[in-house]
Design a protein around this motif. Sequence first.
Motif, short mmCIF file in Angstrom:
data_model
loop_
_atom_site.label_atom_id
_atom_site.label_comp_id
_atom_site.label_asym_id
_atom_site.label_seq_id
_atom_site.Cartn_x
_atom_site.Cartn_y
_atom_site.Cartn_z
N ASP A 1 -9.82 15.26 -10.80
CA ASP A 1 -8.86 14.84 -11.82
C ASP A 1 -9.55 14.17 -13.01
OD1 ASP A 1 -9.41 12.20 -11.13
OD2 ASP A 1 -7.49 11.86 -10.14
N THR B 1 -7.37 11.93 -0.78
CA THR B 1 -7.93 11.74 -2.12
C THR B 1 -9.05 10.71 -2.03
OG1 THR B 1 -5.85 12.28 -3.22
CG2 THR B 1 -7.46 11.04 -4.50
N TRP B 2 -10.19 11.03 -2.66
CA TRP B 2 -11.37 10.17 -2.61
C TRP B 2 -11.69 9.67 -4.02
CZ3 TRP B 2 -10.23 13.79 0.84
CH2 TRP B 2 -10.49 13.54 2.19
N ASP B 3 -11.77 8.34 -4.14
CA ASP B 3 -12.04 7.70 -5.43
C ASP B 3 -13.21 6.73 -5.24
OD1 ASP B 3 -12.07 6.51 -7.89
OD2 ASP B 3 -10.09 5.57 -7.72
N GLY C 1 -6.75 19.51 -0.42
CA GLY C 1 -5.44 19.91 0.07
C GLY C 1 -5.45 21.35 0.50
N PRO D 1 -1.98 18.16 -7.73
CA PRO D 1 -3.45 18.14 -7.57
C PRO D 1 -4.08 19.52 -7.67
CG PRO D 1 -2.45 16.66 -5.98
CD PRO D 1 -1.31 17.39 -6.65
N SER D 2 -3.37 20.56 -7.19
CA SER D 2 -3.94 21.90 -7.23
C SER D 2 -3.97 22.48 -8.64
CB SER D 2 -3.16 22.83 -6.30
OG SER D 2 -1.81 22.95 -6.71
N ARG E 1 -11.78 11.61 -9.61
CA ARG E 1 -11.35 11.54 -8.21
C ARG E 1 -11.22 12.95 -7.65
NH1 ARG E 1 -7.79 7.33 -10.66
NH2 ARG E 1 -6.52 9.11 -11.32
N CYS E 2 -11.44 13.10 -6.34
CA CYS E 2 -11.34 14.41 -5.70
C CYS E 2 -10.18 14.41 -4.71
CB CYS E 2 -12.63 14.76 -4.97
SG CYS E 2 -12.57 16.35 -4.11
N THR E 3 -9.27 15.35 -4.86
CA THR E 3 -8.20 15.56 -3.89
C THR E 3 -8.48 16.83 -3.11
OG1 THR E 3 -6.51 14.44 -5.21
CG2 THR E 3 -5.74 16.03 -3.60
N VAL F 1 -1.46 17.69 0.91
CA VAL F 1 -2.63 16.90 0.51
C VAL F 1 -3.28 16.35 1.77
CG1 VAL F 1 -3.42 14.81 -0.66
CG2 VAL F 1 -1.74 16.29 -1.77
N GLN G 1 -14.93 16.50 4.64
CA GLN G 1 -13.63 16.98 5.08
C GLN G 1 -13.75 18.10 6.11
OE1 GLN G 1 -10.52 15.77 4.26
NE2 GLN G 1 -9.83 17.16 5.87
#
Length: 645
Positions: free
Chosen positions: A392, A418-420, A400, A371-372, A396-398, A415, A454
């Motif tokens: 991504d 993750t938000w979708d 971490g 993800p990074s 979607r947003c991860t 992580v 977050q």
Amino acid sequence: AMLTTRVAWVCLTGALLALCGRQSTALMFQSHAVTSQWDTWAFVENGTFYAYYLITEHSPGEGFGVATSPNGVTNWTDHGYVWHSPDWAEHRWWEGTGAVWRARDFKKTGRYVINYSRCPGKYQQITFAESYDLIHWTRPAPFNTTIFNISEPEYKNPGRWDCIYSTPQDPIRDSPRDGYPRYGWWTATAANSGGDMGFGRTEDGWTWEALPSPTMIPPISSEVGAVEYIVDASGENGRWFAMLGHGGMTVYSATSPEGPYTIQSKNPVVLSGSCYFSRFFRAATGNTVFVTHQAYSHQGRTYIAPYKRVEVDTEGILRFKYFDLDGDLLNNPLPVGSNNSAPWFAVTANVTVGAAVTLSLDLPTTAAASPSDYPGIAFEMVDGTVVFLAIDTAGRCTVGTATLNDVGSPTMTKVLGTWDRELVFPAGAPVHVQVLFRRDMLELYLNDYLLPVQLMPQTSTGRFGVLANANAHRIKLTAAFALNLPGAAVWPPLPPAPVPSPPPPPGDLSPKGTVGCSGVYSPAFACRLGTDGVLTTRWSSELPYDGTSRWLAVHFDTATTVRSAVLAWELAYAKGYALQVANSTDGASLDSLSWSTFYNTTNGRGGTETLRFDDVIGTDFRIFCYERFPGSAWGFSLYELELFA
């Protein structure tokens, strides 16, 4: 459905910087007139936003305060404590969250109604107060004798009966906000509906009749945040949408107010992470619907998060969006360096004030190994590591944590989530990203749609910049602004605050030990608050509750003899629990000890339980909770675990 993307902002000149500034929000509000706040609700009237907050200085609730703003974003005036609950002052019955609406006689009297719960014991009641300016609230007749009790047998007693959210019975015929008769929904322990939703009707605004609990498909154990009739993006079709607290906030909807309610097929959890209890509120006119909710900080305080707009697409899917009322929202623009300049962090902000950050981004077209490795932004924490937010290929947003090398290249360590939102974008589409941050709190919006809220593991240093990875060319930090803070608190003349709690009972050993627990609901309900000898603070276990056990433990430096225990439960008591003892060696963690049970029950009563037993000797004692009371939407919560020799 294909989302229409817009050209990303590129703020280069002073004029464009000012334009970007009017699009940002700066709420993240916390009262300085009180020491502790919790849930929030809102109302809009006469061009003013009223942000109410539950005050929790001594208990789960002793009253509420309010702050006002002309635009719901900045220029907040905090009026502090505007309602001291007489139930708390006279009986120590704590108060729950509220909601506001116009009374039926509003056009003649100008009267507003607020409802809130009170807790005389193992059950709740709903009571009411009135106001004519939305700031000063009283309980004259008939409000001083109006009590809405749990309606049996449709609803269980004892049980939840907490906070009505109300809308017109016919929002199409009447004003969507101010019609009569009205329906209401609240948190209740229903007997047979597969949920925890109370449902009822009123003719005047304060005299309520309970109706059968709506069926929930699938069944859900939850708290009712709010229910609203919302028209979709076509302007032609509407549904009733319910936001339900189940760890995060989950959305169900129905074609009629009495249900059945079904979980929405996409984006079912609209709010999760370091936040809770979203509530709808409407603009004074028209069909615009907003959302308010709270967010958490490691500094032990709860904030009112930035307001959001509500959108329902033509598929009937509800999402939260950026709140962008016009106004002078920001202080000064912050200087933005090159994405690849040295040092790597392009911007430094004052974390006490916070910042709004805008970025332009082309979605990546190929999957990354980590993800990074996706394009994103990172915020430095006080220990030198970073929290990153990366986007991504599907939008979607991860979130971490990562460490950085000398040129800012990240190595992911964890992580956080993750938000979708199940949005649809063309491959490689250009999108606009906005991030709001203050201290240790973050929000990210993609094309105005909310993704994560977050809490960072630590407070930020205020330094941030784009991730220096293989996708760094796809993202550009275009502008950053310092956020405005609310105005100073206003202290109206009010009755004195409740007297402090009495000192702990003589002989209670628990405050002398060190404490640990399985987890906490938020920093405001820390482990130590369940053994501090104060009956107005409490430990609350973590959510969502997955059916596994939760525990609170006390460690003593030397072997200690215990002959009795007192358990002072909040409403979220354990029906099944055990008292256990262990003997630890230096440095052993509480969850690694070999525990022995010396008391066990599957018939916990809640309230205050006094237990006696033969001598139990050990260095470590804990309560091990494994079964909630029937119908509970929570984990477990103790005001005090008291141990006596």
